[in-house]
Design a protein around this motif. Structure first.
Motif, short mmCIF file in Angstrom:
data_model
loop_
_atom_site.label_atom_id
_atom_site.label_comp_id
_atom_site.label_asym_id
_atom_site.label_seq_id
_atom_site.Cartn_x
_atom_site.Cartn_y
_atom_site.Cartn_z
N ASN A 150 0.86 -1.18 0.00
CA ASN A 150 0.00 0.00 0.00
C ASN A 150 0.91 1.24 0.00
O ASN A 150 1.19 1.85 1.02
CB ASN A 150 -0.90 -0.03 1.24
N ALA A 151 1.38 1.58 -1.21
CA ALA A 151 2.41 2.62 -1.33
C ALA A 151 1.91 3.98 -0.86
O ALA A 151 2.67 4.75 -0.26
CB ALA A 151 2.89 2.70 -2.78
N ASN A 152 0.65 4.29 -1.11
CA ASN A 152 0.11 5.58 -0.66
C ASN A 152 0.22 5.73 0.85
O ASN A 152 0.67 6.76 1.35
CB ASN A 152 -1.37 5.72 -1.09
N MET A 153 -0.22 4.70 1.57
CA MET A 153 -0.16 4.75 3.04
C MET A 153 1.28 4.80 3.53
O MET A 153 1.62 5.55 4.44
CB MET A 153 -0.86 3.52 3.65
N ALA A 154 2.13 3.99 2.90
CA ALA A 154 3.54 3.93 3.34
C ALA A 154 4.20 5.29 3.17
O ALA A 154 4.89 5.79 4.07
CB ALA A 154 4.28 2.86 2.55
N LEU A 155 4.00 5.92 2.01
CA LEU A 155 4.63 7.22 1.76
C LEU A 155 4.05 8.31 2.66
O LEU A 155 4.72 9.29 2.98
CB LEU A 155 4.47 7.62 0.29
N SER A 156 2.80 8.12 3.11
CA SER A 156 2.18 9.15 3.96
C SER A 156 2.83 9.23 5.34
O SER A 156 2.76 10.26 6.01
CB SER A 156 0.67 8.90 4.10
N ILE A 157 3.48 8.14 5.79
CA ILE A 157 4.11 8.19 7.13
C ILE A 157 5.63 8.12 7.10
O ILE A 157 6.29 8.35 8.11
CB ILE A 157 3.56 7.09 8.08
N ALA A 158 6.21 7.77 5.93
CA ALA A 158 7.67 7.56 5.88
C ALA A 158 8.41 8.88 5.68
O ALA A 158 7.88 9.83 5.10
CB ALA A 158 8.01 6.60 4.75
N ASP A 159 9.65 8.91 6.16
CA ASP A 159 10.53 10.06 5.91
C ASP A 159 11.13 9.96 4.52
O ASP A 159 11.20 10.92 3.77
CB ASP A 159 11.65 10.11 6.95
N ARG A 160 11.60 8.74 4.20
CA ARG A 160 12.23 8.51 2.90
C ARG A 160 11.75 7.17 2.34
O ARG A 160 11.21 6.35 3.08
CB ARG A 160 13.77 8.49 3.03
N ALA A 161 12.01 6.96 1.06
CA ALA A 161 11.55 5.73 0.43
C ALA A 161 12.53 5.26 -0.63
O ALA A 161 13.26 6.06 -1.23
CB ALA A 161 10.17 5.95 -0.19
N TYR A 162 12.53 3.95 -0.84
CA TYR A 162 13.27 3.32 -1.94
C TYR A 162 12.26 2.51 -2.75
O TYR A 162 11.32 1.94 -2.19
CB TYR A 162 14.34 2.37 -1.40
N VAL A 163 12.47 2.47 -4.05
CA VAL A 163 11.63 1.66 -4.94
C VAL A 163 12.48 0.52 -5.48
O VAL A 163 13.58 0.75 -5.99
CB VAL A 163 11.05 2.50 -6.10
N ILE A 164 11.96 -0.69 -5.37
CA ILE A 164 12.69 -1.87 -5.85
C ILE A 164 11.90 -2.53 -6.97
O ILE A 164 10.69 -2.70 -6.87
CB ILE A 164 13.00 -2.84 -4.67
N GLU A 165 12.61 -2.85 -8.04
CA GLU A 165 12.00 -3.58 -9.18
C GLU A 165 12.93 -4.70 -9.59
O GLU A 165 14.14 -4.47 -9.79
CB GLU A 165 11.81 -2.63 -10.37
N THR A 166 12.38 -5.91 -9.70
CA THR A 166 13.15 -7.12 -10.07
C THR A 166 14.54 -7.15 -9.41
O THR A 166 15.56 -7.35 -10.06
CB THR A 166 13.27 -7.28 -11.60
N GLY A 167 14.55 -6.92 -8.09
CA GLY A 167 15.79 -7.07 -7.32
C GLY A 167 16.75 -5.91 -7.36
O GLY A 167 17.84 -5.98 -6.80
N LYS A 168 16.37 -4.81 -8.03
CA LYS A 168 17.26 -3.63 -8.09
C LYS A 168 16.55 -2.41 -7.53
O LYS A 168 15.35 -2.22 -7.76
CB LYS A 168 17.62 -3.32 -9.56
#
Length: 235
Positions: free
Chosen positions: A193-211
């Motif tokens: 649930n990316a919307n909820m996660a980004l609403s409380i996180a300070d920073r974020a990383y996006v991972i696709e196929t192990g990268k």
């Protein structure tokens, strides 16, 4: 606090994590977002010692922890709340929480932490003698989080805490995650649930196929068209 440099993890011949690097500073909530099978849970299991990287390094408070056995990593101050909750169904709420503190010897501190968990999750106090398998999904999620907190972690790894929960309960769980941060615990949150996660996180990383394909503040990623279209429903 946690620094991961260029780790590669394999399941047999499958290259699951490809040169992953990230860092988490003390007191932050950092979220890792990505599709199913992108490598999110694999990364948490590698930090927890359940999987061993082929190469690269994991530093926790400047100490190398890659490949150490899970109980040593818990002792160092990292606890994981696994995906799917994994409570011990035939044990009571209280017994599950006691298991969270199994490496500790400070009886007074354990009692204090029981009270802290019950303050965070009043529902668990009401059901402290109840068998865990009879709890609702939301209550089991609260118990899994409470059990991890009983180890007094400095870094808490949360794997899909909102999975399978009703929207109202998801809001409650995310509010509690923010409260846990206020107590000084650093959090790495894996969440679909990316919307909820980004609403409380300070920073974020996006991972696709192990990268890792993107990183930044939650605000930056929320405003990126590419991230919005891929993970946030394109709003």
């Amino acid at each position: 606090m946690l620094k991961i440099n260029d780790i590669n993890v394999y399941y047999g011949n499958i290259h699951a994590l490809k040169g992953v690097s990230l860092e988490i500073n003390q007191g932050e909530i950092v979220t890792l977002i990505g599709a199913n099978g992108a490598g999110k849970s694999t990364l948490l299991k590698t930090i927890s010692g359940l999987l061993k990287p082929k190469n690269g390094e994991i530093l926790f408070e400047s100490e190398h922890v890659a490949g150490k056995v899970p109980q040593l990593i818990v002792k160092r101050g990292i606890s994981q709340v696994p995906e799917g909750r994994r409570v011990f169904a035939n044990m009571s709420v209280e017994e599950n929480l006691e298991l969270g503190a199994y490496l500790r010897k400070d009886k007074k501190g354990i009692r204090e932490d029981f009270e802290k968990v019950f303050q965070l999750f009043p529902r668990l106090q009401e059901r402290r003698k109840q068998q865990s398998g009879t709890l609702s999904g939301g209550e089991q999620q609260m118990l899994a989080m409470g059990r991890a907190l009983m180890a007094r972690p400095r870094l808490l790894l949360l794997d899909e805490p909102s999975m399978g929960l009703a929207p109202l309960l998801v809001k409650t769980i995310f509010r509690i995650i923010e409260e846990i941060k206020q107590t000084g615990t650093t959090i790495l949150l894996v969440e679909q649930n990316a919307n909820m996660a980004l609403s409380i996180a300070d920073r974020a990383y996006v991972i696709e196929t192990g990268k890792i394909v993107a990183s930044g503040t939650s605000e930056e990623l929320s405003q990126s068209d590419q991230i919005r279209n891929a993970y946030l429903g394109g709003h």
